[in-house]
Scaffold this motif. Structure first.
Motif, PDB file in Angstrom:
ATOM      1  N   ILE A  31      35.469  51.208   2.412  1.00 15.96           N
ATOM      2  CA  ILE A  31      36.132  50.646   3.243  1.00 15.96           C
ATOM      3  C   ILE A  31      36.076  50.695   4.815  1.00 15.96           C
ATOM      4  O   ILE A  31      35.935  49.599   5.679  1.00 15.96           O
ATOM      5  CB  ILE A  31      37.764  50.721   2.982  1.00 15.96           C
ATOM      6  N   PHE A  32      35.598  51.975   4.938  1.00 16.05           N
ATOM      7  CA  PHE A  32      35.339  52.488   6.456  1.00 16.05           C
ATOM      8  C   PHE A  32      34.059  51.831   6.967  1.00 16.05           C
ATOM      9  O   PHE A  32      34.020  51.124   8.221  1.00 16.05           O
ATOM     10  CB  PHE A  32      35.463  53.806   6.520  1.00 16.05           C
ATOM     11  N   ILE A  33      32.983  51.834   6.234  1.00 15.62           N
ATOM     12  CA  ILE A  33      31.766  51.194   6.570  1.00 15.62           C
ATOM     13  C   ILE A  33      31.733  49.725   6.543  1.00 15.62           C
ATOM     14  O   ILE A  33      31.303  48.869   7.542  1.00 15.62           O
ATOM     15  CB  ILE A  33      30.727  51.680   5.640  1.00 15.62           C
ATOM     16  N   ALA A  34      32.545  48.992   5.633  1.00 14.90           N
ATOM     17  CA  ALA A  34      32.817  47.707   5.702  1.00 14.90           C
ATOM     18  C   ALA A  34      33.381  47.209   6.918  1.00 14.90           C
ATOM     19  O   ALA A  34      32.976  46.101   7.519  1.00 14.90           O
ATOM     20  CB  ALA A  34      33.636  47.105   4.403  1.00 14.90           C
ATOM     21  N   GLY A  35      34.376  48.026   7.499  1.00 10.87           N
ATOM     22  CA  GLY A  35      35.150  47.848   8.610  1.00 10.87           C
ATOM     23  C   GLY A  35      34.143  47.678   9.733  1.00 10.87           C
ATOM     24  O   GLY A  35      34.314  46.984  10.949  1.00 10.87           O
ATOM     25  N   ILE A  36      33.365  48.708   9.855  1.00 10.68           N
ATOM     26  CA  ILE A  36      32.347  48.868  10.942  1.00 10.68           C
ATOM     27  C   ILE A  36      31.257  47.656  10.899  1.00 10.68           C
ATOM     28  O   ILE A  36      31.083  47.161  12.045  1.00 10.68           O
ATOM     29  CB  ILE A  36      31.496  50.149  10.527  1.00 10.68           C
ATOM     30  N   ASP A  41      29.020  43.000  13.385  1.00  7.83           N
ATOM     31  CA  ASP A  41      28.465  41.406  13.215  1.00  7.83           C
ATOM     32  C   ASP A  41      29.459  40.620  14.087  1.00  7.83           C
ATOM     33  O   ASP A  41      28.908  39.827  14.672  1.00  7.83           O
ATOM     34  CB  ASP A  41      28.671  41.185  11.710  1.00  7.83           C
ATOM     35  N   GLY A  42      30.848  40.956  14.134  1.00 14.01           N
ATOM     36  CA  GLY A  42      31.586  40.171  15.170  1.00 14.01           C
ATOM     37  C   GLY A  42      31.179  40.053  16.498  1.00 14.01           C
ATOM     38  O   GLY A  42      31.408  39.104  17.264  1.00 14.01           O
ATOM     39  N   PHE A  44      28.348  40.367  17.763  1.00 14.51           N
ATOM     40  CA  PHE A  44      27.087  39.348  17.702  1.00 14.51           C
ATOM     41  C   PHE A  44      27.449  37.883  17.591  1.00 14.51           C
ATOM     42  O   PHE A  44      26.498  37.197  17.754  1.00 14.51           O
ATOM     43  CB  PHE A  44      26.010  39.876  16.935  1.00 14.51           C
ATOM     44  N   GLY A  45      28.692  37.403  17.568  1.00 14.70           N
ATOM     45  CA  GLY A  45      29.288  36.288  17.341  1.00 14.70           C
ATOM     46  C   GLY A  45      28.587  35.820  16.023  1.00 14.70           C
ATOM     47  O   GLY A  45      28.666  34.462  16.024  1.00 14.70           O
ATOM     48  N   ASN A  46      28.468  36.520  15.103  1.00 16.80           N
ATOM     49  CA  ASN A  46      27.970  35.820  13.810  1.00 16.80           C
ATOM     50  C   ASN A  46      28.539  36.746  12.544  1.00 16.80           C
ATOM     51  O   ASN A  46      27.881  37.315  11.891  1.00 16.80           O
ATOM     52  CB  ASN A  46      26.417  36.043  13.774  1.00 16.80           C
ATOM     53  N   PRO A  47      30.119  36.377  12.507  1.00 21.85           N
ATOM     54  CA  PRO A  47      30.722  37.186  11.611  1.00 21.85           C
ATOM     55  C   PRO A  47      30.459  36.791  10.157  1.00 21.85           C
ATOM     56  O   PRO A  47      30.113  35.538   9.877  1.00 21.85           O
ATOM     57  CB  PRO A  47      32.204  36.614  11.783  1.00 21.85           C
ATOM     58  N   VAL A  48      30.214  37.779   9.503  1.00 21.81           N
ATOM     59  CA  VAL A  48      29.668  37.706   7.975  1.00 21.81           C
ATOM     60  C   VAL A  48      30.872  37.011   7.067  1.00 21.81           C
ATOM     61  O   VAL A  48      32.039  37.208   7.630  1.00 21.81           O
ATOM     62  CB  VAL A  48      29.195  38.990   7.450  1.00 21.81           C
ATOM     63  N   PHE A  89      20.877  47.236   7.380  1.00 22.07           N
ATOM     64  CA  PHE A  89      20.820  48.913   7.633  1.00 22.07           C
ATOM     65  C   PHE A  89      21.897  49.557   7.149  1.00 22.07           C
ATOM     66  O   PHE A  89      21.938  50.490   6.147  1.00 22.07           O
ATOM     67  CB  PHE A  89      20.371  49.241   8.977  1.00 22.07           C
ATOM     68  N   PHE A  90      23.146  49.282   7.580  1.00 23.80           N
ATOM     69  CA  PHE A  90      24.299  50.096   7.082  1.00 23.80           C
ATOM     70  C   PHE A  90      24.866  49.741   5.525  1.00 23.80           C
ATOM     71  O   PHE A  90      25.131  50.685   5.185  1.00 23.80           O
ATOM     72  CB  PHE A  90      25.465  49.434   7.854  1.00 23.80           C
ATOM     73  N   HIS A  91      24.513  48.403   5.055  1.00 25.09           N
ATOM     74  CA  HIS A  91      24.702  48.189   3.745  1.00 25.09           C
ATOM     75  C   HIS A  91      23.766  49.197   2.990  1.00 25.09           C
ATOM     76  O   HIS A  91      24.155  49.661   2.148  1.00 25.09           O
ATOM     77  CB  HIS A  91      24.280  46.675   3.392  1.00 25.09           C
TER      78      HIS A  91
END
Length: 220
Positions: A31-36, A41-42, A44-48, A89-91
Motif C-alpha cells: 500500500i505504501f509503495i503504491a501510494g508513492i 506518476d501524478g 509527471f502529469g501522467n497518472p497511472v 523501477f519501483f514496481h
C-alpha cells in the motif's frame, strides 16, 4: 525482535503468529509503495490507471515472452518517459522485495514444522510457474491432473505454513520460538494418584523401652 533477521534471513524458526505478521508487513509495504508510485506518476502529469502488486509477478522475470514485450515497448518509446521508468523501477524492486520477505519467512516457518526450506519449491515456485505459463500450455484434458496437483500443493502449503503448529521441541533448525515449550513432552504422574508411604507411616518409639511400634497416620 530482530526485524532484519525476521524479514530477510532464511535461518532459524518462527511461529504461526509471526508468519501472519509477515503477510501484514508485506501488505502494508504494498500500500505504501503504491501510494508513492501514484504520487510520483501524478507529478509527471501522467497518472497511472492502477497500481497492483502480486507475489507471482516475480515469475514474469523468467518469462521470455514478457521480457521480449517489455524490451520492444522500450525501443518504441512507449514506456521510456520518466514517469514510466520510475514506476517500472519501483514496481520491479517492490515485487522482488516482497518475494524475498515472503520466501524468507516461509522458509523459517517450514523450519518450525521441522521441514526443509526447499519445500517452498512445490508450495510456491511450482504454482507460480504454472500460473505464469498456464495460458500457453496445451488445451487438453491431460492438463487436468497437473492443475489439480498444483491446486492441492497450494492448499497444502497454506495449511502447512499458516495453520499447523511447529514442533514443540528443539529440532535440527533451532529451538522452539515459543519459550514455554522448549523440550519434548514428558509423561506426567500425579502425586495424588499414588500412595506416599513415607508420609503415611512413621516409627514412634515406645516410652517404656519396648521395641518401636509402627503406626499408620490417618489423614497425612
Amino acid at each position: 525482535m530482530d526485524w532484519v533477521w525476521f524479514l530477510f534471513a532464511f535461518d532459524g524458526r518462527i511461529n504461526r503468529a509471526k508468519a501472519w505478521l509477515a503477510l501484514l508487513v508485506i501488505l502494508c509495504w504494498m500500500i505504501f509503495i503504491a501510494g508513492i508510485l501514484l504520487f510520483i506518476d501524478g507529478m509527471f502529469g501522467n497518472p497511472v490507471k492502477s497500481v497492483h502488486f502480486n507475489l507471482n509477478d516475480v515469475f514474469a522475470f523468467v518469462d521470455p515472452a514478457v521480457l521480449h514485450v517489455a524490451i520492444a515497448r522500450l525501443r518504441e518509446g512507449k514506456e521510456a518517459s520518466p514517469a514510466h521508468l520510475v514506476v517500472t523501477f519501483f514496481h520491479t524492486a517492490g515485487t522482488l522485495l516482497f518475494a524475498w520477505v515472503y520466501l524468507a519467512t516461509s522458509v523459517k516457518r517450514l523450519h518450525d514444522r521441522n521441514r526443509s526450506g526447499w519445500w517452498v519449491v512445490p508450495f510456491f515456485v511450482a504454482p507460480g510457474l504454472y500460473a505464469q505459463f498456464a495460458d500457453r500450455l496445451p488445451d487438453s484434458t491431460l492438463m487436468f491432473p497437473l492443475a489439480l496437483t498444483i491446486f492441492a500443493l497450494m492448499i497444502w502449503g497454506f495449511v502447512e505454513i499458516y495453520c499447523l503448529k511447529g514442533t514443540r521441541w528443539t529440532n535440527q533448525f533451532g529451538p522452539n520460538p515459543l519459550p514455554k515449550e522448549q523440550t519434548r513432552p514428558r509423561s506426567s504422574r500425579s502425586s495424588s494418584a499414588g500412595w506416599d508411604q513415607t508420609s503415611s507411616i512413621e516409627l514412634v518409639p515406645h516410652s517404656a523401652g519396648s521395641p518401636a511400634n509402627m503406626h499408620v497416620k490417618r489423614g497425612a
